[in-house]
Structure formats: C-alpha cells, structure tokens
Design a protein around this motif. Structure first.
Motif, short mmCIF file in Angstrom:
data_model
loop_
_atom_site.label_atom_id
_atom_site.label_comp_id
_atom_site.label_asym_id
_atom_site.label_seq_id
_atom_site.Cartn_x
_atom_site.Cartn_y
_atom_site.Cartn_z
N ALA A 63 0.85 -1.19 0.00
CA ALA A 63 0.00 0.00 0.00
C ALA A 63 0.89 1.23 0.00
O ALA A 63 2.03 1.19 0.45
N ALA A 64 0.33 2.33 -0.49
CA ALA A 64 1.03 3.62 -0.48
C ALA A 64 0.05 4.67 0.02
O ALA A 64 -1.12 4.66 -0.32
N GLY A 65 0.55 5.57 0.82
CA GLY A 65 -0.29 6.63 1.35
C GLY A 65 0.55 7.85 1.66
O GLY A 65 1.77 7.79 1.70
N ALA A 66 -0.12 8.95 1.87
CA ALA A 66 0.55 10.20 2.20
C ALA A 66 -0.06 10.78 3.46
O ALA A 66 -1.21 10.54 3.78
N HIS A 106 -5.45 4.43 2.25
CA HIS A 106 -4.40 3.41 2.26
C HIS A 106 -3.22 3.78 3.15
O HIS A 106 -2.32 2.97 3.33
N TYR A 107 -3.20 4.99 3.71
CA TYR A 107 -2.07 5.40 4.55
C TYR A 107 -1.91 4.48 5.76
O TYR A 107 -0.80 4.01 6.05
N LEU A 108 -2.99 4.21 6.47
CA LEU A 108 -2.89 3.36 7.65
C LEU A 108 -2.42 1.96 7.30
O LEU A 108 -1.62 1.36 8.01
N ARG A 109 -2.89 1.43 6.19
CA ARG A 109 -2.44 0.11 5.73
C ARG A 109 -0.95 0.16 5.38
O ARG A 109 -0.20 -0.78 5.67
N ALA A 110 -0.50 1.26 4.79
CA ALA A 110 0.90 1.40 4.39
C ALA A 110 1.84 1.39 5.59
O ALA A 110 2.96 0.88 5.50
N ALA A 117 -11.95 -0.73 14.94
CA ALA A 117 -13.35 -0.75 14.52
C ALA A 117 -13.50 0.20 13.34
O ALA A 117 -12.66 1.05 13.09
N GLY A 118 -14.60 0.04 12.62
CA GLY A 118 -14.89 0.96 11.52
C GLY A 118 -14.12 0.63 10.26
O GLY A 118 -13.79 -0.52 10.00
N ARG A 119 -13.83 1.68 9.51
CA ARG A 119 -13.19 1.49 8.20
C ARG A 119 -12.10 2.54 7.99
O ARG A 119 -12.06 3.55 8.65
N GLU A 120 -11.24 2.26 7.02
CA GLU A 120 -10.24 3.24 6.62
C GLU A 120 -10.91 4.31 5.76
O GLU A 120 -12.03 4.13 5.30
N PHE A 121 -10.18 5.37 5.51
CA PHE A 121 -10.65 6.35 4.53
C PHE A 121 -10.60 5.71 3.16
O PHE A 121 -9.78 4.83 2.89
N THR A 122 -11.48 6.15 2.27
CA THR A 122 -11.50 5.65 0.91
C THR A 122 -11.41 6.83 -0.06
O THR A 122 -11.49 7.99 0.34
N GLU A 123 -11.29 6.51 -1.33
CA GLU A 123 -11.25 7.55 -2.36
C GLU A 123 -12.55 8.34 -2.41
O GLU A 123 -12.59 9.46 -2.88
N GLN A 124 -13.63 7.75 -1.91
CA GLN A 124 -14.93 8.44 -1.90
C GLN A 124 -15.01 9.50 -0.79
O GLN A 124 -15.90 10.33 -0.79
N ASP A 125 -14.09 9.48 0.16
CA ASP A 125 -14.05 10.47 1.24
C ASP A 125 -13.32 11.72 0.73
O ASP A 125 -12.22 12.05 1.16
#
Length: 176
Positions: A63-66, A106-110, A117-125
């Motif tokens: 994963a890659a994130g900023a 994807h930052y947190l996954r990176a 709990a919950g979800r990561e941010f997505t491109e829709q955010d």
C-alpha cells in the motif's frame, strides 16, 4: 557516568514502546511541489493521487499513502476543538484539544496500523462527501455514541448548520 546510564536506560525503554505503527519495510520520503506547475489544490491533489497509484502498482508494494507530517516528526497536524451534541460553546472550550492530521486512503495500511473498529478512509471520502474522522481508542471510549462536531475544522461547531462529523474508524491507543 550516572547521567549516561540514565540516558541509556531511557533510550532502551523508548525502543520498547509500541508507536502504533509497524516501522519494518516502510519507506518514507518528503515531497514538496514548487513552482507554477501545480497552482491550485485540485492539480496538486491529482498529482499526489496519480503518484500514489503508480507507487502501489510497483511489484512488492502492499500500500502507499501520504500524510501531512510523518509519525513522531515534530508537531503534527493542526489543533481543533470539538463539541458533542448539547454542549455549549463554553463547555466545548473546556474539552481537550484534538490534534488532527490529514492522510490519504491506504495510509494506515501502508504503515501497518490496524483499525480496532470501523473502516479506513476511501477515495470516496473527498471534498464532496460527508466529513469523516478516524479517532484514537481513548477518545472513542470517552465519547462512545456521541455525535461530535469539530470546530473550525471538519465541522464548524455546535451551533453551525453543517452536518456533524462521522467516525470512520478507531485506531489503537497511541503511547502517552
């Protein structure tokens, strides 16, 4: 000699603290766009989105994130006040001040951080979507089911006409 021993012991204890992310196999770098090629926010955002997509397409990249500021690097983010439903402005001013930082999907996954709990941010955010935040475990426990308003940040305060902020997920507690 005693001072050197205390410093050494303190450094060893610091290495045992879980920073909330996995430092192994993570590459970080700092990038600043300069000049007139990216004069507005939209062009800058598109550049970084395309860059992250190209990095994620490389073999072996999970994963890659900023992020605005890398973890443990100087002061992080910006400070924001919050209020829960029913709190007055005076009550809001007595709440703890939050430190917020902007991250990409994807930052947190990176960095190997798992949400509790919950979800990561997505491109829709994006700027057109309802605002969401990911909060730490301690804040999630303290606020439980409260509706939270972020003043001067994601929302505009308890008396504003904007929608409240939703919590997308909860992160593990960070070290004190």
């Amino acid at each position: 000699l005693i001072g050197a021993g205390l410093i050494s012991r303190s450094l060893l204890k610091l290495r045992q603290i879980d920073p909330g992310f996995d430092q192994r196999n993570v590459l970080t770098f700092q990038l600043q766009l300069r000049g007139g090629k990216y004069p507005d926010v939209e062009k800058t955002r598109n550049y970084f989105q395309q860059l992250l997509e190209r990095i994620e397409a490389q073999p072996g990249v999970v994963a890659a994130g900023a992020v605005l500021m890398r973890p443990l690097e100087a002061p992080v983010g910006w400070y924001v006040r919050y209020a829960t439903d029913g709190q007055s402005v005076d009550e809001m001013m007595r709440n703890a001040i939050l430190n917020c930082v902007s991250v990409t999907p994807h930052y947190l996954r990176a960095i190997g951080t798992q949400l509790k709990a919950g979800r990561e941010f997505t491109e829709q955010d994006d700027g057109d979507a309802p605002q969401v935040v990911i909060i730490g475990e301690a804040m999630a426990h303290a606020l439980r089911d409260a509706t939270v308003w972020l003043a001067g940040g994601v929302g505009a305060g308890p008396e504003s006409q904007s929608a409240p902020t939703d919590s997308a997920g909860g992160m593990p507690a960070s070290p004190n």
